[in-house]
Design an enzyme around this catalytic site. Sequence first.
Site, mmCIF file in Angstrom:
data_model
loop_
_atom_site.group_PDB
_atom_site.id
_atom_site.type_symbol
_atom_site.label_atom_id
_atom_site.label_comp_id
_atom_site.label_asym_id
_atom_site.label_seq_id
_atom_site.Cartn_x
_atom_site.Cartn_y
_atom_site.Cartn_z
ATOM 1 C CB SER A 1 72.281 34.957 55.741
ATOM 2 O OG SER A 1 71.053 35.626 55.784
ATOM 3 C CG HIS B 1 69.778 32.949 51.972
ATOM 4 N ND1 HIS B 1 69.552 31.907 52.843
ATOM 5 C CD2 HIS B 1 69.901 34.045 52.772
ATOM 6 C CE1 HIS B 1 69.539 32.336 54.081
ATOM 7 N NE2 HIS B 1 69.744 33.625 54.068
#
EC number: 3.4.21.92
Length: 211
Positions: free
Chosen positions: A101, A126
């Site tokens: 992330s 993501h």
Amino acid sequence: MPIGVPKVPFRIPGEEDASWIDVYNRLYRDRLLFLGQDVDDEIANQLIGIMIYLNGENQSKDMYMYINSPGGAVLAGISVYDAMQFVVPDVHTICMGLAASMGSFILTGGEISKRLALPHARVMIHQPASSFYEGQAGECMIEAEEVLKLKDCVTKVYMQRTGKPMAVISEDMERDVFMSAKEAQAYGIVDLVATDDEPSTNTPFDYGRKW
């Protein structure tokens, strides 16, 4: 029983006796930074403060950021990324363990050609998520618009730093995409993968020896 942060001796130039300081403060003196936790405002402010201080101290010596982080707050991660681009010295990024992330976002923000992953490191990308689950409909709509803006910002940075088309980045960010060190290199998130027969980037204290 936890031992806390290890302490090491450090002698301030001009003084005869060494004092004991925690290992991270000692390594900061050699321009080695560590992101080993969730990305939040506190660690972001610490890293930004250290980078700005080291930038003012010497603009000709590179910095090295070691990353083992599951990610965290989007704006905190973006602020660290922006600071990395702001300082004059090159910032090397080294992935140990996991950069997921916002951890992978910061990893890709290192100086291009100076982003390294250890052989068994993992990287995950993501899209940003909203933490606003309850509230008035109008508030939810405002937050949704903000999340879309942040997603666009993050996507554009990945596009610029990896060389991947925006359509590819956008599609991949729709879900959790995990990568090995070699896959992250092929994707453009890192430039180098440390191996047993290749030297890593050169760092103080002979950190550039073969892994």
